[in-house]
Motif scaffolding. Sequence first.
Motif, PDB file in Angstrom:
ATOM      1  N   ARG A  85       0.756  -1.114   0.000  1.00 44.22           N
ATOM      2  CA  ARG A  85      -0.035  -0.072   0.112  1.00 44.22           C
ATOM      3  C   ARG A  85       0.831   1.482  -0.019  1.00 44.22           C
ATOM      4  O   ARG A  85       0.406   2.149  -0.606  1.00 44.22           O
ATOM      5  N   GLU A  86       2.060   1.349   0.731  1.00 45.13           N
ATOM      6  CA  GLU A  86       2.838   2.372   0.852  1.00 45.13           C
ATOM      7  C   GLU A  86       3.643   2.564  -0.546  1.00 45.13           C
ATOM      8  O   GLU A  86       3.658   3.820  -0.772  1.00 45.13           O
ATOM      9  N   GLU A  87       3.980   1.565  -0.962  1.00 45.64           N
ATOM     10  CA  GLU A  87       4.759   1.480  -2.211  1.00 45.64           C
ATOM     11  C   GLU A  87       3.851   1.897  -3.198  1.00 45.64           C
ATOM     12  O   GLU A  87       4.208   2.981  -4.144  1.00 45.64           O
ATOM     13  N   LEU A  88       2.531   1.610  -3.690  1.00 47.55           N
ATOM     14  CA  LEU A  88       1.736   2.129  -4.700  1.00 47.55           C
ATOM     15  C   LEU A  88       1.036   3.405  -4.236  1.00 47.55           C
ATOM     16  O   LEU A  88       0.842   4.079  -5.249  1.00 47.55           O
ATOM     17  N   SER A  89       1.154   3.854  -3.213  1.00 47.09           N
ATOM     18  CA  SER A  89       0.776   5.261  -2.808  1.00 47.09           C
ATOM     19  C   SER A  89       1.684   6.285  -3.711  1.00 47.09           C
ATOM     20  O   SER A  89       1.237   7.549  -3.870  1.00 47.09           O
ATOM     21  N   TYR A  90       2.869   6.110  -3.785  1.00 50.18           N
ATOM     22  CA  TYR A  90       4.023   6.909  -4.514  1.00 50.18           C
ATOM     23  C   TYR A  90       3.624   7.163  -5.972  1.00 50.18           C
ATOM     24  O   TYR A  90       3.994   7.953  -6.458  1.00 50.18           O
ATOM     25  N   GLY A  91       2.810   5.974  -6.614  1.00 47.89           N
ATOM     26  CA  GLY A  91       2.483   6.344  -8.027  1.00 47.89           C
ATOM     27  C   GLY A  91       1.040   6.232  -8.095  1.00 47.89           C
ATOM     28  O   GLY A  91       0.666   5.650  -9.362  1.00 47.89           O
ATOM     29  N   ARG A  92       0.346   6.886  -7.181  1.00 47.50           N
ATOM     30  CA  ARG A  92      -1.003   7.144  -7.696  1.00 47.50           C
ATOM     31  C   ARG A  92      -1.616   7.665  -8.786  1.00 47.50           C
ATOM     32  O   ARG A  92      -2.321   7.390  -9.578  1.00 47.50           O
ATOM     33  N   GLU A  93      -0.893   9.000  -9.133  1.00 46.37           N
ATOM     34  CA  GLU A  93      -1.294   9.501 -10.656  1.00 46.37           C
ATOM     35  C   GLU A  93      -0.810   8.718 -11.533  1.00 46.37           C
ATOM     36  O   GLU A  93      -1.506   8.524 -12.859  1.00 46.37           O
ATOM     37  N   LYS A  94       0.140   7.936 -11.756  1.00 44.38           N
ATOM     38  CA  LYS A  94       0.411   6.845 -12.892  1.00 44.38           C
ATOM     39  C   LYS A  94      -0.557   5.902 -12.750  1.00 44.38           C
ATOM     40  O   LYS A  94      -0.953   5.516 -14.018  1.00 44.38           O
ATOM     41  N   ILE A  95      -1.158   5.366 -11.712  1.00 43.83           N
ATOM     42  CA  ILE A  95      -2.224   4.415 -11.686  1.00 43.83           C
ATOM     43  C   ILE A  95      -3.384   4.822 -12.512  1.00 43.83           C
ATOM     44  O   ILE A  95      -3.896   4.409 -13.299  1.00 43.83           O
ATOM     45  N   VAL A  96      -3.757   6.278 -11.981  1.00 38.67           N
ATOM     46  CA  VAL A  96      -4.826   6.903 -12.624  1.00 38.67           C
ATOM     47  C   VAL A  96      -4.940   6.963 -14.160  1.00 38.67           C
ATOM     48  O   VAL A  96      -5.631   6.612 -14.857  1.00 38.67           O
ATOM     49  N   LYS A  97      -3.688   7.514 -14.590  1.00 35.62           N
ATOM     50  CA  LYS A  97      -3.247   7.432 -15.906  1.00 35.62           C
ATOM     51  C   LYS A  97      -3.391   6.199 -16.681  1.00 35.62           C
ATOM     52  O   LYS A  97      -3.961   6.166 -17.897  1.00 35.62           O
ATOM     53  N   MET A  98      -2.717   5.381 -16.368  1.00 29.86           N
ATOM     54  CA  MET A  98      -2.851   3.786 -16.775  1.00 29.86           C
ATOM     55  C   MET A  98      -4.191   3.229 -16.873  1.00 29.86           C
ATOM     56  O   MET A  98      -4.505   2.838 -17.995  1.00 29.86           O
ATOM     57  N   ILE A  99      -4.975   3.402 -15.988  1.00 25.66           N
ATOM     58  CA  ILE A  99      -6.357   2.793 -15.980  1.00 25.66           C
ATOM     59  C   ILE A  99      -7.202   3.691 -17.087  1.00 25.66           C
ATOM     60  O   ILE A  99      -7.756   2.971 -18.010  1.00 25.66           O
ATOM     61  N   ASN A 100      -6.987   4.922 -17.051  1.00 20.09           N
ATOM     62  CA  ASN A 100      -7.813   5.640 -18.048  1.00 20.09           C
ATOM     63  C   ASN A 100      -7.426   5.442 -19.351  1.00 20.09           C
ATOM     64  O   ASN A 100      -8.083   5.311 -20.243  1.00 20.09           O
ATOM     65  N   GLU A 101      -6.001   5.298 -19.595  1.00 16.68           N
ATOM     66  CA  GLU A 101      -5.604   4.947 -20.926  1.00 16.68           C
ATOM     67  C   GLU A 101      -6.108   3.484 -21.274  1.00 16.68           C
ATOM     68  O   GLU A 101      -6.580   3.490 -22.818  1.00 16.68           O
ATOM     69  N   ASP A 102      -6.125   2.737 -20.459  1.00 17.67           N
ATOM     70  CA  ASP A 102      -6.775   1.166 -20.882  1.00 17.67           C
ATOM     71  C   ASP A 102      -8.096   1.367 -21.089  1.00 17.67           C
ATOM     72  O   ASP A 102      -8.614   0.687 -22.015  1.00 17.67           O
ATOM     73  N   LEU A 103      -8.720   2.325 -20.308  1.00 16.19           N
ATOM     74  CA  LEU A 103     -10.382   2.191 -20.818  1.00 16.19           C
ATOM     75  C   LEU A 103     -10.538   3.181 -21.934  1.00 16.19           C
ATOM     76  O   LEU A 103     -11.747   3.049 -22.318  1.00 16.19           O
ATOM     77  N   GLY A 104      -9.636   4.048 -22.376  1.00 20.46           N
ATOM     78  CA  GLY A 104      -9.844   4.714 -23.418  1.00 20.46           C
ATOM     79  C   GLY A 104     -10.627   6.165 -22.957  1.00 20.46           C
ATOM     80  O   GLY A 104     -10.890   6.970 -23.935  1.00 20.46           O
ATOM     81  N   ARG A 105     -10.952   6.312 -21.781  1.00 21.56           N
ATOM     82  CA  ARG A 105     -11.698   7.615 -21.377  1.00 21.56           C
ATOM     83  C   ARG A 105     -11.353   7.852 -20.050  1.00 21.56           C
ATOM     84  O   ARG A 105     -10.841   6.895 -19.397  1.00 21.56           O
ATOM     85  N   GLU A 106     -11.787   9.015 -19.560  1.00 21.71           N
ATOM     86  CA  GLU A 106     -11.340   9.319 -18.230  1.00 21.71           C
ATOM     87  C   GLU A 106     -12.615   8.793 -17.304  1.00 21.71           C
ATOM     88  O   GLU A 106     -13.533   9.472 -17.316  1.00 21.71           O
ATOM     89  N   VAL A 107     -12.198   7.739 -16.509  1.00 23.34           N
ATOM     90  CA  VAL A 107     -13.369   7.109 -15.623  1.00 23.34           C
ATOM     91  C   VAL A 107     -12.840   7.369 -13.942  1.00 23.34           C
ATOM     92  O   VAL A 107     -13.621   7.915 -13.169  1.00 23.34           O
ATOM     93  N   VAL A 108     -11.420   7.201 -14.030  1.00 22.52           N
ATOM     94  CA  VAL A 108     -11.064   7.432 -12.549  1.00 22.52           C
ATOM     95  C   VAL A 108     -10.408   8.765 -12.522  1.00 22.52           C
ATOM     96  O   VAL A 108      -9.608   9.234 -13.289  1.00 22.52           O
ATOM     97  N   THR A 109     -10.546   9.417 -11.454  1.00 22.14           N
ATOM     98  CA  THR A 109      -9.898  10.763 -11.074  1.00 22.14           C
ATOM     99  C   THR A 109      -8.848  10.567  -9.971  1.00 22.14           C
ATOM    100  O   THR A 109      -7.884  11.432  -9.925  1.00 22.14           O
ATOM    101  N   THR A 110      -9.328   9.733  -8.889  1.00 18.80           N
ATOM    102  CA  THR A 110      -8.213   9.563  -7.811  1.00 18.80           C
ATOM    103  C   THR A 110      -8.304   8.299  -7.424  1.00 18.80           C
ATOM    104  O   THR A 110      -9.253   7.610  -7.637  1.00 18.80           O
ATOM    105  N   VAL A 111      -7.297   7.951  -6.663  1.00 18.11           N
ATOM    106  CA  VAL A 111      -7.143   6.282  -6.194  1.00 18.11           C
ATOM    107  C   VAL A 111      -6.893   6.454  -4.636  1.00 18.11           C
ATOM    108  O   VAL A 111      -6.327   7.239  -4.184  1.00 18.11           O
ATOM    109  N   VAL A 112      -7.695   5.806  -3.838  1.00 17.13           N
ATOM    110  CA  VAL A 112      -7.622   5.643  -2.632  1.00 17.13           C
ATOM    111  C   VAL A 112      -7.155   4.253  -2.018  1.00 17.13           C
ATOM    112  O   VAL A 112      -8.129   3.430  -2.460  1.00 17.13           O
ATOM    113  N   LEU A 113      -6.170   3.971  -1.553  1.00 18.57           N
ATOM    114  CA  LEU A 113      -5.357   2.654  -0.937  1.00 18.57           C
ATOM    115  C   LEU A 113      -5.816   2.617   0.452  1.00 18.57           C
ATOM    116  O   LEU A 113      -5.224   3.371   1.249  1.00 18.57           O
ATOM    117  N   ARG A 114      -6.445   1.551   0.659  1.00 18.25           N
ATOM    118  CA  ARG A 114      -6.877   1.268   1.942  1.00 18.25           C
ATOM    119  C   ARG A 114      -5.922  -0.095   2.657  1.00 18.25           C
ATOM    120  O   ARG A 114      -5.945  -0.895   1.898  1.00 18.25           O
TER     121      ARG A 114
END
Length: 98
Positions: A69-98
């Motif tokens: 969780r700590e390691e992924l928290s450093y790349g939240r913006e990259k995760i959002v970008k990767m998921i939106n690119e995979d979907l082909g449109r902007e669906v995710v704006t933020t990521v919350v890791l619990r």
Amino acid sequence: MAKRLNDNNSLSDVLKHIMESNNLQKGLDKIDVREAWKNLMGNGVNNYTREIMLKNGTLYVELTSAVLREELSYGREKIVKMINEDLGREVVTTVVLR
């Protein structure tokens, strides 16, 4: 008044009309985001992922490993970008890791 579809409409147009008229896109987005997470993160992260939920553009991911969780928290913006690119449109704006 409902739009009348004629016999010359393509199947994709008919399906798009059904999705819009029945408000099905949000439910499909939830499924698509889960699949995108599983495909993009791979088996290593998926083994520690307990739950994935999309709500109002925010992706909530419950992880069983605090280190991951700590390691992924450093790349939240990259995760959002990767998921939106995979979907082909902007669906995710933020990521919350619990």
